[in-house]
Design an enzyme around this catalytic site. Structure first.
Site, PDB file in Angstrom:
ATOM      1  N   GLU A  10       0.848  -1.197   0.000  1.00  0.00           N
ATOM      2  CA  GLU A  10       0.000   0.000   0.000  1.00  0.00           C
ATOM      3  C   GLU A  10       0.884   1.248   0.000  1.00  0.00           C
ATOM      4  O   GLU A  10       2.028   1.206   0.448  1.00  0.00           O
ATOM      5  CB  GLU A  10      -0.943  -0.026   1.212  1.00  0.00           C
ATOM      6  N   GLN A  68      -8.758   5.107 -25.038  1.00  0.00           N
ATOM      7  CA  GLN A  68     -10.091   4.514 -24.798  1.00  0.00           C
ATOM      8  C   GLN A  68     -11.044   5.673 -24.484  1.00  0.00           C
ATOM      9  O   GLN A  68     -11.378   5.930 -23.333  1.00  0.00           O
ATOM     10  CB  GLN A  68     -10.022   3.509 -23.627  1.00  0.00           C
ATOM     11  N   HIS A 100      -4.368  11.890 -26.809  1.00  0.00           N
ATOM     12  CA  HIS A 100      -4.515  11.142 -28.062  1.00  0.00           C
ATOM     13  C   HIS A 100      -5.840  11.451 -28.766  1.00  0.00           C
ATOM     14  O   HIS A 100      -5.874  11.629 -29.980  1.00  0.00           O
ATOM     15  CB  HIS A 100      -4.395   9.642 -27.800  1.00  0.00           C
ATOM     16  N   ASP A 139       0.776   8.512 -40.520  1.00  0.00           N
ATOM     17  CA  ASP A 139      -0.595   8.238 -40.964  1.00  0.00           C
ATOM     18  C   ASP A 139      -1.382   9.541 -40.959  1.00  0.00           C
ATOM     19  O   ASP A 139      -0.879  10.582 -40.537  1.00  0.00           O
ATOM     20  CB  ASP A 139      -1.268   7.145 -40.106  1.00  0.00           C
ATOM     21  N   LYS A 162      -2.104   4.616 -46.304  1.00  0.00           N
ATOM     22  CA  LYS A 162      -2.124   3.161 -46.433  1.00  0.00           C
ATOM     23  C   LYS A 162      -3.031   2.773 -47.580  1.00  0.00           C
ATOM     24  O   LYS A 162      -4.149   3.264 -47.681  1.00  0.00           O
ATOM     25  CB  LYS A 162      -2.687   2.543 -45.143  1.00  0.00           C
ATOM     26  N   ASP A 188       5.046  11.919 -34.740  1.00  0.00           N
ATOM     27  CA  ASP A 188       3.760  11.330 -34.361  1.00  0.00           C
ATOM     28  C   ASP A 188       3.504  11.655 -32.896  1.00  0.00           C
ATOM     29  O   ASP A 188       4.414  12.081 -32.184  1.00  0.00           O
ATOM     30  CB  ASP A 188       3.803   9.807 -34.572  1.00  0.00           C
ATOM     31  N   GLY A 195       5.237  -0.154 -34.199  1.00  0.00           N
ATOM     32  CA  GLY A 195       4.915  -0.746 -35.496  1.00  0.00           C
ATOM     33  C   GLY A 195       4.657   0.320 -36.560  1.00  0.00           C
ATOM     34  O   GLY A 195       5.140   0.225 -37.691  1.00  0.00           O
ATOM     35  N   THR A 196       3.920   1.352 -36.180  1.00  0.00           N
ATOM     36  CA  THR A 196       3.597   2.429 -37.123  1.00  0.00           C
ATOM     37  C   THR A 196       4.874   3.131 -37.584  1.00  0.00           C
ATOM     38  O   THR A 196       5.098   3.332 -38.784  1.00  0.00           O
ATOM     39  CB  THR A 196       2.672   3.463 -36.426  1.00  0.00           C
TER      40      THR A 196
HETATM   41  C1  R5P Z   1      -2.268   6.304 -33.904  1.00  0.00           C
HETATM   42  O1  R5P Z   1      -3.379   6.782 -34.019  1.00  0.00           O
HETATM   43  C2  R5P Z   1      -1.213   7.029 -33.137  1.00  0.00           C
HETATM   44  O2  R5P Z   1      -1.052   8.328 -33.604  1.00  0.00           O
HETATM   45  C3  R5P Z   1       0.110   6.312 -33.189  1.00  0.00           C
HETATM   46  O3  R5P Z   1       0.524   6.251 -34.536  1.00  0.00           O
HETATM   47  C4  R5P Z   1      -0.006   4.944 -32.612  1.00  0.00           C
HETATM   48  O4  R5P Z   1      -0.619   4.980 -31.356  1.00  0.00           O
HETATM   49  C5  R5P Z   1       1.347   4.323 -32.487  1.00  0.00           C
HETATM   50  O5  R5P Z   1       1.192   3.029 -32.023  1.00  0.00           O
HETATM   51  P1  R5P Z   1       2.309   1.954 -32.300  1.00  0.00           P
HETATM   52  O6  R5P Z   1       3.614   2.559 -31.895  1.00  0.00           O
HETATM   53  O7  R5P Z   1       1.915   0.789 -31.435  1.00  0.00           O
HETATM   54  O8  R5P Z   1       2.264   1.619 -33.764  1.00  0.00           O
END
Ligand code: R5P
Length: 261
Positions: A10, A68, A100, A139, A162, A188, A195-196
């Site tokens: 705690e 979320q 976000h 993106d 994409k 970003d 991954g992005t």
């Molecule tokens: C997507 O909408 C966000 O702007 C980021 O591109 C995304 O959250 C990055 O996530 P990850 O690093 O897992 O690809």
């Protein structure tokens, strides 16, 4: 603050200075470990109010759970709303940085500010003296940020789009500008799994970019993504310090200080 753990796990929290009648600012990201950091934030805010502090402002540089922002499936908890509901019980004003989903700010009934650190990324790259830069968002969601950073560097900007070629086959390519031979800057809001960013980096490398530098606002960094980005040929990978990490070299302190003033 004095914060420590009891043997059973705690949390012990003590405000070790007089705060009665004083305006207070509490800075705490709800990044990993999210539950602990959130509870610590709530405990400190509630204690300050209980001790008779004046105006209490909560500054959450990285709003964990910000993705979320709605129910994607029936019955889901809107976790970003849970945070908003609890934080605003114990403070008078709220600040965050590049949340976000902007919709999260609507969960607040107290004055709530979403500060934009895009210009800070722009200034960071300006000081790097890149030869022939182009700013690219990985993106469409990063379009506005790429445009703002491009304005500061006084150069072209673009976003990758994409294109689904068939089942499991995705092509990523710049929408408009020519990137061959350029010093690319990819920006970003978040690098999480990476991954992005990795796909964007590989795409631009394959299109003969001269160099690719990467920066994000929030280095969530799940897994060993920094090593993988450098292994794939990134020139630099940097982030702001909304979350502490090995790449958190760009300070958002001036942005927050200005907003508080
Ligand atoms: C997507 O909408 C966000 O702007 C980021 O591109 C995304 O959250 C990055 O996530 P990850 O690093 O897992 O690809």
């Amino acid at each position: 603050m004095e914060v420590k753990d009891f043997p059973d796990g705690e949390m012990y929290v003590r405000v070790d200075t007089g705060v009665e009648g004083e305006d207070c600012v509490v800075i705490q990201s709800t990044s990993r470990p999210q539950g602990r950091n959130l509870f610590e934030l709530l405990a400190v805010l509630e204690t300050l109010k209980d001790l008779g502090a004046g105006k209490v402002s909560a500054v959450v540089p990285y709003y964990g759970y910000g993705r979320q922002d709605r129910r994607f499936m029936e019955g889901e908890c809107i976790t970003s709303k849970v945070i908003a509901e609890h934080v605003q019980l114990h403070c008078d004003e709220f600040y965050t940085v590049n949340v976000h989903k902007e919709a999260v700010m609507d969960f607040f009934r107290i004055p709530a500010h979403n500060l934009d650190a895009a210009a800070i990324l722009g200034t960071y790259f300006k000081e790097m003296d890149l030869e022939d830069p182009i700013v690219v968002g990985p993106d469409m969601g990063a379009e506005e940020m790429a445009e703002k950073v491009g304005a500061i560097l006084d150069c072209d900007w673009d976003c990758l789009e994409k294109k689904r070629l068939g089942p499991g086959q995705v092509e990523m390519k710049p929408k408009g500008v020519e990137t061959a031979g350029k010093d690319i800057v990819i920006v970003d809001d978040i690098i999480d799994s990476g991954g992005t960013m990795l796909t964007a980096l590989k795409t631009l490398k394959a299109k003969h970019a001269s160099s690719v530098s990467i920066a994000c606002i929030h280095p969530v960094l799940t897994g060993n993504i920094i090593t993988r980005l450098y292994a794939a040929g990134a020139r630099t990978v940097a982030a702001t310090d909304t979350i502490p990490s090995q790449i958190s070299e760009i300070s958002v302190a001036p942005l927050i200080a200005d907003a508080l003033k």
